[in-house]
Motif scaffolding. Sequence first.
Motif, mmCIF file in Angstrom:
data_model
loop_
_atom_site.group_PDB
_atom_site.id
_atom_site.type_symbol
_atom_site.label_atom_id
_atom_site.label_comp_id
_atom_site.label_asym_id
_atom_site.label_seq_id
_atom_site.Cartn_x
_atom_site.Cartn_y
_atom_site.Cartn_z
ATOM 1 N N LEU A 49 2.109 5.519 9.114
ATOM 2 C CA LEU A 49 3.417 4.942 9.432
ATOM 3 C C LEU A 49 3.609 3.640 8.672
ATOM 4 O O LEU A 49 4.650 3.420 8.028
ATOM 5 C CB LEU A 49 3.526 4.677 10.929
ATOM 6 N N ALA A 50 2.625 2.749 8.736
ATOM 7 C CA ALA A 50 2.740 1.449 8.081
ATOM 8 C C ALA A 50 2.892 1.604 6.573
ATOM 9 O O ALA A 50 3.687 0.890 5.941
ATOM 10 C CB ALA A 50 1.515 0.600 8.411
ATOM 11 N N ARG A 51 2.144 2.522 5.980
ATOM 12 C CA ARG A 51 2.232 2.733 4.536
ATOM 13 C C ARG A 51 3.599 3.265 4.113
ATOM 14 O O ARG A 51 4.172 2.823 3.105
ATOM 15 C CB ARG A 51 1.126 3.688 4.085
ATOM 16 N N VAL A 52 4.120 4.191 4.866
ATOM 17 C CA VAL A 52 5.413 4.783 4.520
ATOM 18 C C VAL A 52 6.532 3.756 4.676
ATOM 19 O O VAL A 52 7.419 3.643 3.823
ATOM 20 C CB VAL A 52 5.684 6.029 5.377
ATOM 21 N N ILE B 139 5.108 -2.026 19.231
ATOM 22 C CA ILE B 139 4.005 -2.090 20.193
ATOM 23 C C ILE B 139 2.733 -1.529 19.557
ATOM 24 O O ILE B 139 2.339 -1.950 18.485
ATOM 25 C CB ILE B 139 4.369 -1.386 21.516
ATOM 26 N N SER B 140 2.075 -0.546 20.176
ATOM 27 C CA SER B 140 0.740 -0.136 19.749
ATOM 28 C C SER B 140 0.738 0.624 18.428
ATOM 29 O O SER B 140 -0.146 0.423 17.595
ATOM 30 C CB SER B 140 0.064 0.711 20.841
ATOM 31 N N LEU B 141 1.710 1.500 18.182
ATOM 32 C CA LEU B 141 1.683 2.309 16.968
ATOM 33 C C LEU B 141 2.069 1.517 15.717
ATOM 34 O O LEU B 141 1.795 1.956 14.607
ATOM 35 C CB LEU B 141 2.601 3.520 17.116
ATOM 36 N N GLY B 142 2.686 0.379 15.893
ATOM 37 C CA GLY B 142 3.046 -0.433 14.741
ATOM 38 C C GLY B 142 2.023 -1.491 14.402
ATOM 39 O O GLY B 142 2.331 -2.466 13.710
ATOM 40 N N PHE B 143 0.808 -1.288 14.841
ATOM 41 C CA PHE B 143 -0.242 -2.305 14.714
ATOM 42 C C PHE B 143 -0.409 -2.791 13.277
ATOM 43 O O PHE B 143 -0.631 -3.979 13.028
ATOM 44 C CB PHE B 143 -1.557 -1.739 15.235
ATOM 45 N N TYR B 144 -0.316 -1.880 12.292
ATOM 46 C CA TYR B 144 -0.573 -2.257 10.901
ATOM 47 C C TYR B 144 0.703 -2.577 10.122
ATOM 48 O O TYR B 144 0.631 -3.025 8.976
ATOM 49 C CB TYR B 144 -1.291 -1.127 10.168
ATOM 50 N N ALA B 145 1.863 -2.320 10.690
ATOM 51 C CA ALA B 145 3.094 -2.343 9.905
ATOM 52 C C ALA B 145 3.383 -3.728 9.320
ATOM 53 O O ALA B 145 3.790 -3.841 8.160
ATOM 54 C CB ALA B 145 4.265 -1.870 10.763
ATOM 55 N N TYR B 146 3.178 -4.770 10.087
ATOM 56 C CA TYR B 146 3.497 -6.114 9.600
ATOM 57 C C TYR B 146 2.646 -6.478 8.388
ATOM 58 O O TYR B 146 3.161 -6.935 7.361
ATOM 59 C CB TYR B 146 3.279 -7.112 10.734
ATOM 60 N N ASP B 147 1.353 -6.270 8.485
ATOM 61 C CA ASP B 147 0.465 -6.644 7.379
ATOM 62 C C ASP B 147 0.713 -5.790 6.148
ATOM 63 O O ASP B 147 0.715 -6.299 5.020
ATOM 64 C CB ASP B 147 -0.995 -6.536 7.820
ATOM 65 N N PHE B 148 0.926 -4.498 6.343
ATOM 66 C CA PHE B 148 1.133 -3.621 5.193
ATOM 67 C C PHE B 148 2.434 -3.943 4.462
ATOM 68 O O PHE B 148 2.538 -3.740 3.252
ATOM 69 C CB PHE B 148 1.143 -2.154 5.639
ATOM 70 N N ALA B 149 3.428 -4.448 5.172
ATOM 71 C CA ALA B 149 4.712 -4.750 4.539
ATOM 72 C C ALA B 149 4.684 -6.059 3.754
ATOM 73 O O ALA B 149 5.686 -6.412 3.127
ATOM 74 C CB ALA B 149 5.814 -4.806 5.587
ATOM 75 N N PRO C 195 0.841 -1.206 0.000
ATOM 76 C CA PRO C 195 0.000 0.000 0.000
ATOM 77 C C PRO C 195 0.870 1.248 0.000
ATOM 78 O O PRO C 195 1.812 1.368 0.785
ATOM 79 C CB PRO C 195 -0.787 -0.128 1.314
ATOM 80 N N GLY C 196 0.606 2.147 -0.914
ATOM 81 C CA GLY C 196 1.354 3.396 -0.960
ATOM 82 C C GLY C 196 0.623 4.498 -0.207
ATOM 83 O O GLY C 196 -0.316 4.245 0.540
ATOM 84 N N PHE C 197 1.069 5.713 -0.404
ATOM 85 C CA PHE C 197 0.360 6.851 0.167
ATOM 86 C C PHE C 197 0.333 7.954 -0.881
ATOM 87 O O PHE C 197 1.299 8.178 -1.618
ATOM 88 C CB PHE C 197 0.986 7.310 1.483
ATOM 89 N N ALA C 198 -0.792 8.631 -0.960
ATOM 90 C CA ALA C 198 -1.039 9.606 -2.019
ATOM 91 C C ALA C 198 -0.296 10.906 -1.736
ATOM 92 O O ALA C 198 0.167 11.167 -0.624
ATOM 93 C CB ALA C 198 -2.539 9.869 -2.136
ATOM 94 N N ASP C 199 -0.211 11.754 -2.784
ATOM 95 C CA ASP C 199 0.441 13.052 -2.619
ATOM 96 C C ASP C 199 -0.203 13.855 -1.504
ATOM 97 O O ASP C 199 0.490 14.547 -0.748
ATOM 98 C CB ASP C 199 0.370 13.843 -3.929
ATOM 99 N N ALA C 200 -1.515 13.717 -1.385
ATOM 100 C CA ALA C 200 -2.218 14.486 -0.351
ATOM 101 C C ALA C 200 -1.835 14.039 1.056
ATOM 102 O O ALA C 200 -2.014 14.782 2.026
ATOM 103 C CB ALA C 200 -3.726 14.357 -0.546
ATOM 104 N N ASP C 201 -1.301 12.827 1.157
ATOM 105 C CA ASP C 201 -0.926 12.316 2.470
ATOM 106 C C ASP C 201 0.390 12.888 2.982
ATOM 107 O O ASP C 201 0.686 12.789 4.167
ATOM 108 C CB ASP C 201 -0.802 10.788 2.429
#
Length: 518
Positions: free
Chosen positions: A345-348, A364-374, A329-335
Motif C-alpha cells: 500500500l505504502a509503495r503504491v 491507523i494500523s495499515l498505513g504504518f509505512y505510508a508516511y515514510d515511504f512518501a 520506493p516503487g514496486f516491481a512488475d512481480a508485485d
Amino acid sequence: METAVRMLETFADRGVEVCFANPGTSEMHLVAALDRVPRIRPILGLFEGVVTGAADGYGRMRGAPALTLLHLGPGLSNGAANLHNAFRARTPIVSLIGDHATYHRKNDAPLQSDIEALARPVSRWLETAETPAQAIDLAGRAVTAATRSGPAALIVPADVAWSDEAPSPAAPEAGASSPSTWERRIDEIAATLGRPGCALLLGGRQLGAEACAAAARIGAATGALVLTETFPARVERGRGRAALPRIPYLIEMSAGVLGAIGTVILAGAPAPVAFFALPGRPTRPTADDARFLTLVESGEDPTSALIALAEAVAGPAGEPAGGAPVAAPGFADADHERALDADLLARVVAATLPDEAIVCDESISLGFYAYDFAAGAAPHDWLSLTGGAIGQGLPLATGAALACPGRRVVALQADGSALFTIQALWTQARESLDVTTVILNNGAYAILELELARAGAPSGGAAARALFDLTRPAIDFAALAAGFGVPATRVRTAGELATALNRANATPGPHLIEAMFR
C-alpha cells in the motif's frame, strides 16, 4: 435579523469565505442572513463531525478561519471530536453556536444545556453574545482570536440573531502580533546544540519546506537528532524536500529513540508524552533528567527561528536546501498481482501521488509505512490525526479540497474510523471536490487488537474479539459511496490499486477506492 446580517458581514470583512453548517431552529436567522452576504459560501455537512472536521482541513490549508454553524449544545457535542483535533492543531476556526433565546433559558427546554461548559475544552477563545452590539463586536474578536491561537467559539442566542437592531460593526482590531522572543535564545541554544545528546523537535500549525530544510541543516551541522511531532498538523514534504522522521507513536519505540537524549529543543512542539499510560511502561519517552529548552512556543510557527538558528550553527544556506534526496520506493512488475499488505500500500501510494497533492491520513494500523515511504514521492502536504479523535480523515479531506481547488486530495482512511463521518462523501459529491479516498478495509478495529496486548489485559476471548470485528456483517464501502453519489472501485492487488489511483487522481471530482486486505 439585521444583527445576523451584520455579524456575517463582519466575518466577511475579516476574510472569512466559507461557512460549514448543520444548523437547527435556533440558527435560522443566521442561515437566512447568508443570502444577504454572498461573500461567505455555505457548505452543508450531514453531521456536525463532518462540519467541524471540514473546517479543520480548510483552516490548515488556507491558513485563515472558516465558520462552523452548530445547533445548540447537542450539535456542538456531535462536532466536538473533530474540534478536539483542531484544538490540538491550533487550526483557525470560528464556531458559531446557536442558543435558546435569552428569555427562554429559564424554562429549561428539552435542548437546554450548558453550552459554555461543552465548548470550553475544545476552544482557545470562548464568548457568549448577550446583545446585538456585543454580537457584532465579538464576531470580529472571534476571527482575531482564531487566527492567532486556534478554535474560537461564539455562542449566539436566537433573539440576539433575529434582532433588527443594526449597530455598526466594530473597527478591526490592530493586527500587531506579539514580539518574537526567540532572538534572545538563539545564542544559548546554538551553544547547546554543539554538545552531544541533543534533539530538535518541530511542531506548529505548519511545517513548511523552508522550516524543515533549516532543521535538517541544523541536524547535519551539529549532529543533533531532528524529529517532528508524532502527528504534525501539516508538513510540506516529498521529492527535493527534507525528510524529517516523526516521533514514533508507540511509547516503547519513542523511548528507544529519545531515552538517551539529554537536551530537547522545542521548536513549536510540546514536550513529548505517551498517548496513554500503560502498565509497566513510561509516560514520557525522555529520561527523567532530560532538559527542555524552548526555541518557539508550542503551536507557533518556528520557521524564522529555525532559519536563524541554522545560520548560527551552519552558516548561510547552500544548495540544495532540502537535504539529501530521498527516492520514492516503487514496486516491481512481480508485485502487481500480489495481494495488498501495508508495505505494498505504502509503495503504491508513493509511486502514484500527484504533484502538489494533499494527503489526509487517518490510515491507523495499515498505513504504518505510508508516511515514510512518501518522503521521496512528488511534492505534497501531509495532514495528520493531531488529537487522536477518530473520524477526522474524510471531513479533513473535504475541507482541504475546498481550501485548495486545483490540488488533488488523497485520503488514506481506515475502515472503522471512516464510519464515524462517512457522510462527508455526500458533501464531496455535492461540491464536486477533487478527493480520492482509499478505504483500507481489513474488517476490524485492528489498532484495538494491538492496544489490548499492549495494555497487559488478558488475551482476547470471544467477547473481546467481537468488539473489534467488522465482518458480521461485512461493510460494503463501494456500495455506501455509490449511495452518497461518489463513484467507487474495489481492489485487492497492488496493480489494481495503482491503476485505480492513477485513474481517480486524473479524473475531476471525488472517487472512492475500497482496498481489500482480507
